[in-house]
Design a protein around this motif. Structure first.
Motif, PDB file in Angstrom:
ATOM      1  N   HIS A 154       0.873  -1.179   0.000  1.00  0.00           N
ATOM      2  CA  HIS A 154       0.000   0.000   0.000  1.00  0.00           C
ATOM      3  C   HIS A 154       0.906   1.223   0.000  1.00  0.00           C
ATOM      4  O   HIS A 154       1.605   1.476   0.972  1.00  0.00           O
ATOM      5  CB  HIS A 154      -0.881  -0.036   1.248  1.00  0.00           C
ATOM      6  N   VAL A 155       0.915   1.954  -1.107  1.00  0.00           N
ATOM      7  CA  VAL A 155       1.883   3.029  -1.297  1.00  0.00           C
ATOM      8  C   VAL A 155       1.203   4.279  -1.837  1.00  0.00           C
ATOM      9  O   VAL A 155       0.021   4.261  -2.206  1.00  0.00           O
ATOM     10  CB  VAL A 155       3.003   2.585  -2.266  1.00  0.00           C
ATOM     11  N   HIS A 156       1.991   5.357  -1.908  1.00  0.00           N
ATOM     12  CA  HIS A 156       1.479   6.612  -2.420  1.00  0.00           C
ATOM     13  C   HIS A 156       2.449   7.182  -3.452  1.00  0.00           C
ATOM     14  O   HIS A 156       3.514   7.676  -3.099  1.00  0.00           O
ATOM     15  CB  HIS A 156       1.227   7.585  -1.282  1.00  0.00           C
ATOM     16  N   PRO A 157       2.084   7.083  -4.731  1.00  0.00           N
ATOM     17  CA  PRO A 157       2.961   7.552  -5.808  1.00  0.00           C
ATOM     18  C   PRO A 157       3.044   9.075  -5.857  1.00  0.00           C
ATOM     19  O   PRO A 157       2.318   9.796  -5.170  1.00  0.00           O
ATOM     20  CB  PRO A 157       2.279   7.004  -7.079  1.00  0.00           C
ATOM     21  N   THR A 158       3.952   9.542  -6.713  1.00  0.00           N
ATOM     22  CA  THR A 158       4.135  10.968  -6.949  1.00  0.00           C
ATOM     23  C   THR A 158       3.586  11.318  -8.328  1.00  0.00           C
ATOM     24  O   THR A 158       3.839  10.614  -9.315  1.00  0.00           O
ATOM     25  CB  THR A 158       5.627  11.336  -6.883  1.00  0.00           C
ATOM     26  N   LEU A 159       2.833  12.414  -8.413  1.00  0.00           N
ATOM     27  CA  LEU A 159       2.204  12.830  -9.664  1.00  0.00           C
ATOM     28  C   LEU A 159       3.087  13.806 -10.417  1.00  0.00           C
ATOM     29  O   LEU A 159       3.532  14.817  -9.864  1.00  0.00           O
ATOM     30  CB  LEU A 159       0.848  13.481  -9.377  1.00  0.00           C
TER      31      LEU A 159
END
Length: 340
Positions: A154-159
């Motif tokens: 469960h991760v949070h990418p960069t836009l």
């Protein structure tokens, strides 16, 4: 809201409203670089950029845990729970919905190698979506799991400015993985969405047996105990209690606005449910452990894998449980038609 929130589709903490964004029954649709959290050694988790929290409990904005929707202070489900956003279908089963389309990476990836996972979300006009409404402190939450329910991340990418999301990940083993993009488009009154797509990882595939249902999970010296029974189509209350070395943990740290976050996947179609617990840090009534209470309702009979993220002493950890809901509950995991 009563203490029985919904475990919807892989979209808001341990309040498990099964039917929101987080496969098995035809009743709900077709089967279709921060510190990484420590995991239970019985499953494949990979070593991607998971849970990028700092030691003071803050997040780094790139990879963390917890997802979706607006903060649910009363334990309500986000993303398509039976009482969420007017939908009774769990999220993550479709690659496109409401004019938005998830564009996964092209071509197979390689197992065991750290790689940059890049993908886009296209808006109703076909252009990359670049404007998002933050949900639980992030613009987009990405969940990845192998179809045998191992390899959970469960991760949070960069836009990027061009609308491309990027995050470094390692897929530990070959096989078909499912990626879930959990987000809320800016200016869209329809609420958050969870879109899903398969990601092939090349190599020899050897399925990992699903662990049998159990009331406790061990992770990095912590013991998490699950109290409560998951009912199909009815409200349930689940409490997960955290202990270390036999002592209750009473100083859990806020993580993305909650003391715990839960993602649930239904075995078979990987219907996604992501929910949040009852209460929130600082509300004057919610204790910082040891128990985290969730109000839940599974959308169908079947077997579910629950992934609880919690933070203590600056590190996010994930405890995993296998839970059987409905008629299959009294049959035993191996007798209800499962091969695991």
């Amino acid at each position: 809201m009563n203490t029985a929130a919904k475990v919807g589709s892989f979209t808001a903490g341990l309040g498990l409203a099964f039917g929101a964004a987080f496969g098995i029954g035809s009743a709900v649709g077709p089967v279709g670089g921060d510190p990484a959290p420590a995991h239970d050694g019985t499953r494949d988790h990979g070593n991607g950029a998971e849970h990028g929290s700092t030691t003071d409990g803050s997040t780094d904005g790139t990879t963390d845990s917890s997802t979706d929707g607006t903060t649910q202070e009363d334990g309500d489900m986000d993303h398509g729970a039976p009482t969420g956003h007017g939908s009774t279908t769990p999220g993550g089963l479709q690659i496109a919905e409401r004019g938005y389309t998830l564009v996964p990476p092209a071509g197979p990836l390689t197992a065991g190698e750290r790689t940059e996972l890049a993908f886009r979300v296209l808006g109703p006009g076909g252009e990359p979506l670049t404007a998002y409404t933050p949900t639980h402190e992030k613009d987009l939450h990405l969940i990845v799991a192998r179809r045998d329910l191992s390899g959970f991340q469960h991760v949070h990418p960069t836009l990027g400015e061009d609308g491309t999301w990027r995050v470094p990940l390692t897929f530990p083993r070959a096989g078909d993985y499912r990626m879930f993009a959990d987000f809320a488009p800016a200016g869209d009154d329809g609420g958050p969405l969870t879109l899903g797509a398969d990601v092939p990882v090349g190599g020899d595939y050897a399925p990992v047996p699903l662990p049998a249902p159990a009331a406790t999970a061990e992770v990095d010296g912590y013991t998490v105990t699950l109290d409560g029974t998951l009912a199909a189509g009815a409200d349930s209350t689940l409490t997960l209690s955290v202990a270390r070395d036999g002592e209750p943990v009473t100083d859990l740290e806020p993580y993305l606005g909650a003391y715990g976050h839960l993602v649930a996947l239904r075995e078979g179609d990987l219907a996604y449910l992501h929910v949040h617990p009852q209460g929130e840090p600082g509300d004057g009534t919610t204790p910082a452990g040891p128990g985290i209470t969730f109000h839940t309702s599974a959308p169908s009979d079947g077997t579910y894998r629950l992934y609880l993220d919690f933070q203590h002493e600056g590190t996010v950890r994930t405890a995993e449980f296998t839970v059987v809901a409905g008629q299959a509950q009294g049959q035993g995991h191996g007798e209800s038609g499962h091969t695991h």
